[in-house]
Design a protein around this motif. Structure first.
Motif, PDB file in Angstrom:
ATOM      1  N   VAL A   1     153.436  14.517 158.587  1.00  0.00           N
ATOM      2  CA  VAL A   1     153.648  15.494 159.668  1.00  0.00           C
ATOM      3  C   VAL A   1     152.336  16.181 160.013  1.00  0.00           C
ATOM      4  CG1 VAL A   1     154.655  17.765 160.145  1.00  0.00           C
ATOM      5  CG2 VAL A   1     156.107  15.913 159.312  1.00  0.00           C
ATOM      6  N   VAL A   2     151.583  16.574 159.002  1.00  0.00           N
ATOM      7  CA  VAL A   2     150.300  17.250 159.235  1.00  0.00           C
ATOM      8  C   VAL A   2     149.363  16.342 160.021  1.00  0.00           C
ATOM      9  CG1 VAL A   2     148.251  18.208 158.117  1.00  0.00           C
ATOM     10  CG2 VAL A   2     150.530  18.706 157.196  1.00  0.00           C
ATOM     11  N   VAL A   3     149.289  15.078 159.639  1.00  0.00           N
ATOM     12  CA  VAL A   3     148.389  14.134 160.323  1.00  0.00           C
ATOM     13  C   VAL A   3     148.824  13.923 161.760  1.00  0.00           C
ATOM     14  CG1 VAL A   3     147.525  11.770 160.342  1.00  0.00           C
ATOM     15  CG2 VAL A   3     147.758  12.983 158.174  1.00  0.00           C
ATOM     16  N   VAL A   4     150.109  13.728 161.996  1.00  0.00           N
ATOM     17  CA  VAL A   4     150.590  13.444 163.347  1.00  0.00           C
ATOM     18  C   VAL A   4     150.406  14.662 164.253  1.00  0.00           C
ATOM     19  CG1 VAL A   4     152.605  12.815 164.741  1.00  0.00           C
ATOM     20  CG2 VAL A   4     152.185  11.678 162.551  1.00  0.00           C
ATOM     21  N   ASN A   5     150.726  15.853 163.757  1.00  0.00           N
ATOM     22  CA  ASN A   5     150.507  17.050 164.569  1.00  0.00           C
ATOM     23  C   ASN A   5     149.027  17.274 164.853  1.00  0.00           C
ATOM     24  OD1 ASN A   5     153.165  17.750 164.961  1.00  0.00           O
ATOM     25  ND2 ASN A   5     153.258  19.136 163.204  1.00  0.00           N
ATOM     26  N   ARG A   6     148.191  16.951 163.877  1.00  0.00           N
ATOM     27  CA  ARG A   6     146.744  17.068 164.082  1.00  0.00           C
ATOM     28  C   ARG A   6     146.284  16.088 165.152  1.00  0.00           C
ATOM     29  NH1 ARG A   6     144.496  16.757 158.514  1.00  0.00           N
ATOM     30  NH2 ARG A   6     144.449  14.512 158.856  1.00  0.00           N
TER      31      ARG A   6
ATOM     32  N   TYR B   1     130.932  12.419 176.115  1.00  0.00           N
ATOM     33  CA  TYR B   1     130.860  12.011 174.716  1.00  0.00           C
ATOM     34  C   TYR B   1     131.490  10.628 174.601  1.00  0.00           C
ATOM     35  CZ  TYR B   1     130.133  17.034 173.964  1.00  0.00           C
ATOM     36  OH  TYR B   1     129.663  18.324 174.003  1.00  0.00           O
ATOM     37  N   SER B   2     130.661   9.643 174.346  1.00  0.00           N
ATOM     38  CA  SER B   2     131.152   8.275 174.219  1.00  0.00           C
ATOM     39  C   SER B   2     130.971   7.835 172.772  1.00  0.00           C
ATOM     40  CB  SER B   2     130.395   7.342 175.160  1.00  0.00           C
ATOM     41  OG  SER B   2     130.874   6.027 175.024  1.00  0.00           O
ATOM     42  N   GLN B   3     131.961   8.195 171.973  1.00  0.00           N
ATOM     43  CA  GLN B   3     131.845   7.890 170.551  1.00  0.00           C
ATOM     44  C   GLN B   3     133.082   7.127 170.076  1.00  0.00           C
ATOM     45  OE1 GLN B   3     128.961   8.292 169.253  1.00  0.00           O
ATOM     46  NE2 GLN B   3     128.144   9.425 171.009  1.00  0.00           N
ATOM     47  N   ALA B   4     133.847   7.674 169.143  1.00  0.00           N
ATOM     48  CA  ALA B   4     134.904   6.866 168.537  1.00  0.00           C
ATOM     49  C   ALA B   4     136.201   7.638 168.301  1.00  0.00           C
ATOM     50  CB  ALA B   4     134.401   6.291 167.211  1.00  0.00           C
ATOM     51  N   HIS B   5     136.466   8.672 169.096  1.00  0.00           N
ATOM     52  CA  HIS B   5     137.682   9.452 168.867  1.00  0.00           C
ATOM     53  C   HIS B   5     138.963   8.665 169.140  1.00  0.00           C
ATOM     54  CE1 HIS B   5     135.452  12.846 167.776  1.00  0.00           C
ATOM     55  NE2 HIS B   5     135.309  13.442 168.954  1.00  0.00           N
ATOM     56  N   ALA B   6     138.848   7.541 169.814  1.00  0.00           N
ATOM     57  CA  ALA B   6     140.038   6.732 170.090  1.00  0.00           C
ATOM     58  C   ALA B   6     140.488   5.910 168.879  1.00  0.00           C
ATOM     59  CB  ALA B   6     139.769   5.798 171.270  1.00  0.00           C
ATOM     60  N   VAL B   7     139.673   5.868 167.853  1.00  0.00           N
ATOM     61  CA  VAL B   7     140.023   5.093 166.657  1.00  0.00           C
ATOM     62  C   VAL B   7     140.961   5.926 165.779  1.00  0.00           C
ATOM     63  CG1 VAL B   7     139.136   4.026 164.553  1.00  0.00           C
ATOM     64  CG2 VAL B   7     137.899   3.776 166.717  1.00  0.00           C
ATOM     65  N   GLY B   8     142.113   5.364 165.419  1.00  0.00           N
ATOM     66  CA  GLY B   8     143.146   6.122 164.712  1.00  0.00           C
ATOM     67  C   GLY B   8     143.193   5.836 163.228  1.00  0.00           C
ATOM     68  N   ALA B   9     142.069   5.957 162.538  1.00  0.00           N
ATOM     69  CA  ALA B   9     142.045   5.628 161.110  1.00  0.00           C
ATOM     70  C   ALA B   9     142.984   6.517 160.303  1.00  0.00           C
ATOM     71  CB  ALA B   9     140.622   5.747 160.574  1.00  0.00           C
ATOM     72  N   SER B  10     142.955   7.818 160.558  1.00  0.00           N
ATOM     73  CA  SER B  10     143.758   8.730 159.735  1.00  0.00           C
ATOM     74  C   SER B  10     145.249   8.495 159.941  1.00  0.00           C
ATOM     75  CB  SER B  10     143.400  10.189 160.048  1.00  0.00           C
ATOM     76  OG  SER B  10     143.668  10.495 161.405  1.00  0.00           O
ATOM     77  N   ILE B  11     145.655   8.271 161.169  1.00  0.00           N
ATOM     78  CA  ILE B  11     147.081   8.091 161.418  1.00  0.00           C
ATOM     79  C   ILE B  11     147.537   6.699 160.986  1.00  0.00           C
ATOM     80  CG2 ILE B  11     146.928   7.308 163.827  1.00  0.00           C
ATOM     81  CD1 ILE B  11     149.291   9.285 164.379  1.00  0.00           C
ATOM     82  N   ALA B  12     146.643   5.719 161.011  1.00  0.00           N
ATOM     83  CA  ALA B  12     146.979   4.398 160.480  1.00  0.00           C
ATOM     84  C   ALA B  12     147.251   4.482 158.978  1.00  0.00           C
ATOM     85  CB  ALA B  12     145.845   3.411 160.746  1.00  0.00           C
ATOM     86  N   LEU B  13     146.384   5.189 158.264  1.00  0.00           N
ATOM     87  CA  LEU B  13     146.586   5.364 156.824  1.00  0.00           C
ATOM     88  C   LEU B  13     147.879   6.122 156.540  1.00  0.00           C
ATOM     89  CD1 LEU B  13     142.917   6.245 155.858  1.00  0.00           C
ATOM     90  CD2 LEU B  13     144.149   4.191 155.157  1.00  0.00           C
ATOM     91  N   ALA B  14     148.163   7.141 157.356  1.00  0.00           N
ATOM     92  CA  ALA B  14     149.391   7.912 157.162  1.00  0.00           C
ATOM     93  C   ALA B  14     150.629   7.060 157.396  1.00  0.00           C
ATOM     94  CB  ALA B  14     149.392   9.123 158.099  1.00  0.00           C
ATOM     95  N   MET B  15     150.600   6.211 158.425  1.00  0.00           N
ATOM     96  CA  MET B  15     151.747   5.346 158.688  1.00  0.00           C
ATOM     97  C   MET B  15     151.944   4.329 157.570  1.00  0.00           C
ATOM     98  SD  MET B  15     153.546   6.007 161.414  1.00  0.00           S
ATOM     99  CE  MET B  15     153.501   7.636 160.652  1.00  0.00           C
ATOM    100  N   ASP B  16     150.868   3.798 157.060  1.00  0.00           N
ATOM    101  CA  ASP B  16     150.978   2.872 155.919  1.00  0.00           C
ATOM    102  C   ASP B  16     151.600   3.575 154.718  1.00  0.00           C
ATOM    103  OD1 ASP B  16     150.030   0.554 157.090  1.00  0.00           O
ATOM    104  OD2 ASP B  16     147.965   0.855 156.429  1.00  0.00           O
ATOM    105  N   SER B  17     151.192   4.823 154.486  1.00  0.00           N
ATOM    106  CA  SER B  17     151.710   5.579 153.349  1.00  0.00           C
ATOM    107  C   SER B  17     153.193   5.885 153.529  1.00  0.00           C
ATOM    108  CB  SER B  17     150.910   6.876 153.193  1.00  0.00           C
ATOM    109  OG  SER B  17     151.366   7.624 152.087  1.00  0.00           O
TER     110      SER B  17
END
Length: 535
Positions: free
Chosen positions: A294-299, A320-336
């Protein structure tokens, strides 16, 4: 009641409510932020400030300059080339969740789209014209939103009830014109993490519902198997620091309070099997993972996940052309979350096996009528074992799948959206597993040899089951009963036992998760009104 995207970003519950059918509206302040960001893009174009996807190509073509006269073409072509999804379409709730997450992201005011883009998406949502989005083909976030965005420009297809029509026809019916995309709008429509975030909110809602039911059903199985209530002793459980464990322990104590069956067996065993005495530990651990997710998704919902992001002022626009579109944290949360729910399901199947196994249950073999002509729940346990095995395969972490795309420009992939899709599948499988356990627990009460009353709470649950499904006597396809039970789990939260502490209050009836509609659309459940009436 409409969900309002205002100065505050949507949270996961609000997003799940929109997925389930609630309308979504933008506040005046949100619309003003969207419009202000568009001014920044117009200044970037006018001043020739180099910006990824605005006046350059995308992906490995990021260093190719695109002239002002070609920027509309770039935006349209991005949708066409990125709409590459395959397979069966997502469900209505899944697509609505993604659309709501995209609108929420635009409302942060850093995407650079015109307000008309957001209005087009809101109009489609509110009218129930849901874009047809193939489920598979994404390593991150691109293809799903591309199929949704096609409808905004009069392409693609939508579903409206049972009807499938073209995107252009849908806009005609709504009295809206196909949009001609301006600079950056094509890229803004497809990137960011709305796909995984929308699906993750839906996964949270369905997982929460399944965990509530799993607690209730586990109490029924525990009572039928005549467990030792000492496993849920409050002083003992308090020695382990886990909010989820102590919540589940209290629920079990309250659900089984005043059980004559359990009172008759106090002290007969030193320890119960792990699938019984670790209910607080395993269910509680899953709840702790749910809370962390929940914390990750709300964040994520509170974050700007575009690439590029526009900021600054009209006099000094920034990109700003960087990497905010990459969802590493939410991918890890979904796996968990997927792994946690899969473990809960695996233990539910073990309790089911104990209910049907006469070597350990003290109940008739397979909860069947005696005499050898009836199989009872023998093969239903096979189904549960099969679904547990499927969950085990699905629980392999998507976030580690990796891969290389876009000519080495994207040489590390997190597979966030696939992680959310498989989490949803695991939650659905778990709903079916516990539906079988629910039926078996109800059947076990009918055959219970101990002449003592059930706990008031478990008795109420048994009556709820028997209101829709009669005792099973090998007199009808058991799959029909299983589908009815799955629908029961999907349509409303279980009644929670009376709280002796700070348990949550009983959820209100009705579905705000998209899970009930999903259960109702189950191929087997759809044809079950006759068996239900016969009950």
């Amino acid at each position: 009641m409409a969900v309002i995207r205002s100065d505050r970003p949507l949270n996961w519950r609000e997003l799940a409510a929109v997925a389930a059918g609630e309308p979504l509206a933008l506040s005046d302040a949100a619309r003003a932020r969207i419009a202000a960001a568009r001014v920044l893009v117009e200044q970037i174009v006018e001043r020739g400030i180099r910006a990824y996807g605005v006046n350059t190509g995308v992906g490995a073509l990021c260093d190719v300059i695109v002239s002002p006269s070609e920027q509309r073409t770039l935006s349209r072509n991005i949708l066409m080339s990125h709409a590459v999804g395959v397979g069966a379409p997502l469900g209505v709730a899944e697509t609505r969740a993604i659309m709501a997450a995209a609108i929420n992201n635009f409302a942060h005011g850093h995407s650079g789209i015109r307000v008309e883009i957001a209005d087009q998406l809101v109009a489609l949502l509110d009218a129930g014209y849901i874009p047809e989005v193939p489920a598979f083909g994404s390593v991150g976030y691109l293809s799903h939103m591309a199929h949704i965005a096609l409808v905004c420009i009069g392409e693609g297809h939508v579903r409206h009830g049972s009807e499938r029509i073209s995107g252009r026809e849908a806009l005609v019916r709504l009295g809206r014109e196909p949009l001609v995309l301006e600079a950056k709008e094509g890229l803004s429509l497809i990137n960011g993490t709305p796909c995984v975030t929308g699906l993750a909110a839906l996964a949270l809602a369905r997982a929460e519902r399944v965990l509530d039911w799993t607690d209730a059903i586990a109490a029924m199985s525990f009572e039928n198997l005549r467990g030792q209530l000492a496993a849920f002793d409050a002083d003992s459980l308090a020695l382990r620091v886990s909010p989820g464990l102590n919540l589940v322990g209290e629920r079990m104590r309250n659900a089984l309070a005043e059980s004559g069956i359990l009172a008759s067996v106090v002290g007969q065993r030193t320890q119960d099997p792990l699938s019984m005495r670790t209910i607080p530990h395993v269910h509680g651990a899953a709840r702790d993972v749910l809370d962390a997710t929940v914390v990750v998704v709300n964040r994520e919902l509170a974050s700007i996940t575009d690439n590029p992001i526009v900021a600054g002022t009209p006099d000094a626009p920034r990109v700003y052309s960087q990497a905010h579109a990459v969802g590493a944290s939410i991918a890890l949360a979904m796996d968990s979350l997927a792994t946690a729910i899969a473990q809960v399901a695996a233990m539910a199947e073990r309790r089911l096996d104990r209910l049907v196994n006469p070597l350990v249950s003290g109940l008739p073999a397979f909860l069947a009528e005696p005499g050898g002509t009836c199989s009872g729940f023998m093969i239903a346990q096979y189904t549960a074992a099969s679904l547990v095995a499927q969950n085990r395969r699905l629980a392999a972490p998507a976030s580690l799948d990796g891969g290389i795309t876009s000519g080495l420009q994207e040489d590390h992939l997190c597979h966030a959206t696939p992680a959310a899709l498989k989490a949803l599948e695991i939650v659905d499988n778990t709903g079916r597993i516990i539906a079988i356990e629910l039926l078996a627990a109800a059947q076990a009460y009918d055959l219970q040899p101990v002449d003592a009353p059930r706990a008031p709470h478990t008795d109420a649950l048994w009556r709820r089951v028997r209101a829709v499904v009669p005792t099973y006597r090998d007199d009808r396809p058991l799959a029909d009963d299983m589908a009815v039970a799955f629908r029961l789990i999907g349509e409303a939260a279980p009644p929670l036992p009376p709280a002796s502490g700070n348990l949550p209050s009983t959820p209100t009836p009705g579905d705000h998760t998209g899970f009930a509609a999903h259960a109702a659309n189950d191929p087997k459940a759809a044809a079950l009104h006759a068996p239900q009436s016969a009950a």
